[in-house]
Motif scaffolding. Sequence first.
Motif, PDB file in Angstrom:
ATOM      1  N   ILE A   1      35.858 119.209  34.316  1.00  0.00           N
ATOM      2  CA  ILE A   1      36.823 118.645  35.274  1.00  0.00           C
ATOM      3  C   ILE A   1      36.641 119.321  36.626  1.00  0.00           C
ATOM      4  N   ARG A   2      36.709 118.484  37.666  1.00  0.00           N
ATOM      5  CA  ARG A   2      36.669 119.019  39.028  1.00  0.00           C
ATOM      6  C   ARG A   2      37.783 118.361  39.848  1.00  0.00           C
ATOM      7  N   LEU A   3      38.295 119.114  40.796  1.00  0.00           N
ATOM      8  CA  LEU A   3      39.272 118.598  41.750  1.00  0.00           C
ATOM      9  C   LEU A   3      38.575 118.603  43.102  1.00  0.00           C
ATOM     10  N   VAL A   4      38.409 117.436  43.697  1.00  0.00           N
ATOM     11  CA  VAL A   4      37.601 117.267  44.897  1.00  0.00           C
ATOM     12  C   VAL A   4      38.494 116.822  46.053  1.00  0.00           C
ATOM     13  N   GLU A   5      38.317 117.481  47.207  1.00  0.00           N
ATOM     14  CA  GLU A   5      39.034 117.048  48.400  1.00  0.00           C
ATOM     15  C   GLU A   5      38.441 115.749  48.896  1.00  0.00           C
TER      16      GLU A   5
END
Length: 65
Positions: free
Chosen positions: A60-64
Amino acid sequence: MRVELDEPKCVASGQCVMASPEVFDQRDEDGIAIVLQETPEDGLLDGVREAVAICPAAAIRLVEQ
């Protein structure tokens, strides 16, 4: 912020669902994670950040945006 899930890396541990059930769920047939909200509201981001941190497969990644 946008949530990205690398589905092939997912090991179906369910940690993301426990950390942020509003944003993640698991498929019934194999337990692989699914993203319910690709762009969660600000109030849910702490749970998503926790899911990113505890995912054993780093799927999982949280990307701006």
